[in-house]
Scaffold this active site. Structure first.
Site, short mmCIF file in Angstrom:
data_model
loop_
_atom_site.label_atom_id
_atom_site.label_comp_id
_atom_site.label_asym_id
_atom_site.label_seq_id
_atom_site.Cartn_x
_atom_site.Cartn_y
_atom_site.Cartn_z
N HIS A 10 -1.86 -8.54 13.20
CA HIS A 10 -1.76 -8.40 11.75
C HIS A 10 -1.28 -7.02 11.33
O HIS A 10 -0.67 -6.88 10.28
CB HIS A 10 -3.11 -8.70 11.09
CG HIS A 10 -3.37 -10.16 10.92
ND1 HIS A 10 -3.91 -10.94 11.92
CD2 HIS A 10 -3.15 -10.99 9.86
CE1 HIS A 10 -4.02 -12.18 11.48
NE2 HIS A 10 -3.57 -12.25 10.24
N GLY A 11 -1.61 -6.03 12.11
CA GLY A 11 -1.16 -4.70 11.70
C GLY A 11 -1.54 -3.63 12.69
O GLY A 11 -2.51 -3.77 13.44
#
Lengths: 464, 369
Positions: free
Chosen positions: A326-327
């Site tokens: 996701h990041g």
């Protein structure tokens, strides 16, 4: 360009749609879909197209290799090389800066004089998604779950399909292979009403609900330090709903767009806030991602085949990777770890958990999800810790005067997300009746009014 | 044939429903987030009226997020005098001070209020009007703004209007406003009463390439038939002098009422010697000032600001040198003159710091009285 932008709604989509259906053969439609995908992607930054084209070529030729070679060593190479290439590109663009900064922090904490140069690179939008597409294609081809396509344009259309290119759903080749092959015989008039209906439903979720919530959530969380306990909980409840309707709305629009072009894109959200346990939550939230993680990470690690201890390890690793996907931030890693821990905790206590009354279990799960979203939303760990401390230690502070309206919007959103029909349930017995058409037209109009308003809001999942 | 007609009618009905839904959505959105009555058809012209030919805010008017008080100024309802120990502060300026709806982050008077309120009791009134020149400020002060009886007046004068075709004069502002905006009397009911179409018109923009070509053609047409020397290739000194003369007159009138004056220099995004990246802003501004070339447009505010500094020093007038701190730093602006959220924050810090001494002095004056 965003789906909820005027240039997409009144220029890109009508032109793409009309030309698509004027073309007669499947190969012609493949070419058109691929071209329009690159135009759509290039609108953000034309340089990104080169990267996507490179990834596409590598995976395409690997697919041809799988058709040609049956020797296990050759097939292994055809598996490893493109996946390594994809992961290296993803690693460079998405994680290089984070890795370097984390190493430097660690060296500093340990008193070491070393440092790693930090390279800040622009993150190509949607790279996490289309990389997953190509990796899944390679793995499925290696496993012989699919027959790789010889048509470059068919494969190119699959990778660059604009409806799911930048924020999913993650569509595996096998899921739309048949539709891609039968584009010439797709029934335009049967698909258009339901496709439009899905699209407008998604637009309503995004523009009316998610963006209305953003109007409150963003300024409240921008000034999170002044929030009271009640304010912090209200802000996070608002974000919980905003994230769901933003992402779900996008996915609904992607499904609708796919249908308009004869492609059945799978469901990505199945009312996740109705879940009563962590396992159910991950069967309902971002379904395309969770199934990919299951099939390409969890199962290859061993899944639940080698005893409980290994199962728990595999769950944690899978969720850690999912968080990292996701990041590039410790927040996301912690969020992944949090959900991994929830899954493990559920496995350990399944009997007791499942015995809870449905309302209690559902409420408990919902609260646990809200707590997890703090890590997702916070810009750094300091903000996350500050919010947690406000949420769990009674804190005096300000409650903005918009609290009343905010609470009402949250209540409506919560009711819809838990008790109302999701987009697939809504369309289960879809018939384009006059009443449904009228309702859709009015809802579309309302969404259009908000799109042209002065409160724009990008899709939250674009950052991944 | 019949089925085609039926299809057309159905499509027509769908379009009507879409438009009806859009209108409903726009009104519900305005009502929920901006407090605009559902059935109202607000227009920007609702904000303004005129007294003795001088344009000013209409008392208790509202349009979108703009609301005016009982005197037609943006700010709290005011009585004849501010409350005990409170200082009444009035801002005068153009659209940079009035605020532009499309720019997020607020406008600087509101931020100044928040900063000053930490230490003082302050009533902040925003008397800025988009398009207001220093010349029209004089008429505005004489006819209307003086009624607010402010203790301190902060003047943030826009400079580029002094490069227009005609010299700005302290005429009734209504005349100037009409000539600047070209506003004609609005018909009783028009398409502009539709909130949805209003939004659509705001949202639709011609592609940049076409906009630039149209403007280029328009600019070329402006020069046709004009006498030699009409086009300002360099900043006209007579206009600099006129600007300063008007500022002097305005300051005199305000001081004569007993109010203190703080003057600001005008900050702009471009450098005095235009850089390559400044071209777009200067080209866009020429829509309003076709008489000046880009280099004249860029250099003029710098000359004016130098003259203002000299004047302020001579008269011991408090000066907030916004231009020195903010000009030519592109992150501070969204266009040539309007502040970005970053610029708004910096401007408000500067202005609050510049006003602080006057605030303290004014509070002491109140205490003595």
């Amino acid at each position: 360009m965003l789906f909820n932008s005027l240039v997409f709604l009144f220029l890109f989509l009508p032109v793409t749609y009309c030309v698509f259906w004027l073309l007669k053969t499947t190969p012609q439609r493949h070419v058109w879909l691929m071209l329009t995908g690159y135009v759509f992607y290039g609108y953000w930054d034309p340089r990104f197209c080169l990267l996507m084209a490179f990834t596409t070529l590598v995976s395409y030729f690997a697919g041809l290799g799988f058709l040609k070679y049956s020797d296990p060593r050759a097939r292994k190479l055809l598996l490893i090389i493109p996946i390594t290439t994809d992961l290296m590109l993803l690693g460079f663009f998405k994680y290089a800066g984070f890795t370097a900064r984390s190493l430097n922090d660690a060296f500093q904490a340990l008193g070491m004089p070393w440092s790693v140069p930090v390279v800040d690179v622009i993150l190509p939008i949607g790279i996490s998604f289309y990389t997953f597409h190509t990796i899944s294609y390679i793995v499925d081809a290696y496993r012989r779950d699919i027959t790789p396509t010889r048509s470059f344009f068919e494969f190119g259309a699959y990778v660059s399909l604009f409806s799911q290119l930048v924020a999913g759903p993650i569509v595996r080749f096998r899921q739309i292979e048949k539709d891609l092959e039968n584009l010439a015989t797709a029934n335009r008039w049967a698909l258009l009403p339901i496709g439009l209906s899905f699209f407008i439903f998604g637009l309503v979720e995004k523009v009316i609900i998610a963006d209305s919530l953003a109007h409150f959530v963003d300024p409240w969380l921008a000034d999170y330090q002044s929030l009271s306990t009640g304010g912090a909980w209200l802000a996070m409840l608002g974000y919980t709903m905003q994230l769901y309707f933003d992402f779900c709305g996008y996915s609904s629009m992607a499904v609708g767009l796919g249908l308009m072009f004869g492609l059945r894109i799978p469901q990505n959200f199945n009312s996740p806030y109705r879940s009563r346990d962590p396992s159910e939550f991950w069967r309902r939230w971002h379904i395309s991602l969770s199934t990919c993680m299951r099939d390409y990470i969890y199962k290859p690690l061993g899944g639940n085949r080698d005893g409980n201890a290994m199962m728990y390890r595999n769950l944690m690793l899978t969720m850690l990777i999912g968080g990292l996907w996701h990041g590039a931030s410790w927040n996301f890693i912690l969020w992944g770890a949090y959900h991994g821990a929830l899954l493990v905790a559920y496995r350990l206590s399944a009997n007791a958990w499942d015995a809870l009354p449905k309302l209690v279990a559902g409420t408990l799960m919902f609260v646990l999800v809200v707590i997890g979203w703090v890590l997702f939303r916070a810009v750094d760990l300091d903000m996350a810790m500050s919010l947690y401390s406000k949420m769990f230690i009674p804190t005096a502070g300000s409650i903005p005067e918009t609290a009343g309206t905010f609470a009402v919007v949250i209540a409506i959103a919560t009711l819809w997300s838990t008790a109302g029909p999701n987009v697939f349930e809504f369309h289960e017995r879809f018939k384009p009746t006059a009443k449904q058409l009228a309702f859709t037209a009015i809802a579309g109009g309302i969404a259009l009014a908000l799109i042209t308003g002065v409160r724009p809001s990008p899709f939250l999942y674009f950052q991944f | 044939m019949y089925s085609k007609l039926v299809t057309l009618i159905r499509l027509g009905l769908i379009c009507v429903l879409v438009v009806a839904g859009a209108e409903l959505g726009a009104r519900a959105d305005d009502w929920t987030f901006e407090g605009v009555p559902f059935l109202a058809s607000p227009r920007e012209s609702d904000l303004w009226t005129s007294t003795n030919g001088v344009r000013h805010g209409r008392p208790n008017a509202q349009f979108r997020k703009k609301t005016f008080n009982n005197l037609g100024l943006e700010g709290p309802e005011i009585g004849a005098h501010p409350g005990n120990g409170c200082v009444r502060l009035l801002f005068l300026g153009g659209s940079e001070t009035f605020g532009v709806a499309q720019i997020q982050g607020g406008h600087y008077p509101e931020h100044v209020r928040a900063l000053l309120s930490d230490k003082h009791c302050v009533e902040v009134l925003n008397g800025a009007i988009p398009g207001m020149t220093v010349a029209s400020m004089i008429a505005f002060w004489r006819e209307h703004a003086h009624l607010a009886q402010p203790d301190i007046v902060f003047i943030y004068p826009s400079t580029h209007f002094y490069l227009s075709e005609q010299e700005p004069r302290p005429l009734p502002a209504a005349t100037e406003a009409k000539s600047q905006t070209g506003a004609a009397d609005q018909p009783a009911l028009s398409l502009s009463d539709s909130r949805f179409f209003g939004r659509l018109l705001d949202a639709i923009e011609l592609p940049q390439v076409i906009q630039v070509r149209r403007q280029q053609a328009w600019l070329e047409a402006q020069v046709v038939g004009k006498p030699a020397g009409w086009l300002y290739e360099s900043p006209p000194h007579e206009r600099v002098q006129l600007f300063v003369a008007h500022v002097q007159e305005l300051v005199r009138e305000i001081r004569a009422s007993g109010a203190r004056v703080v003057l600001g220099t005008h900050a702009i995004r471009v450098a005095g010697q235009p850089r390559a990246e400044d071209h777009e802003d200067l080209f866009a501004m020429r829509t309003f000032t076709p008489r000046a070339t880009e280099s004249a447009l860029a250099a003029f505010p710098y000359l004016v600001n130098d003259a203002l500094r000299e004047y302020a020093s001579r008269e011991s007038l408090p000066l907030v040198d916004a231009a020195r701190e903010l000009s030519s730093r592109r992150e501070n602006f969204v266009d040539l003159v309007h502040f970005s959220p970053v610029g708004t924050e910096r401007m408000s810090q500067l202005v609050a710091a510049g006003l602080e001494k006057q605030m303290v002095a004014q509070v002491q004056t109140h205490a003595v009285q």
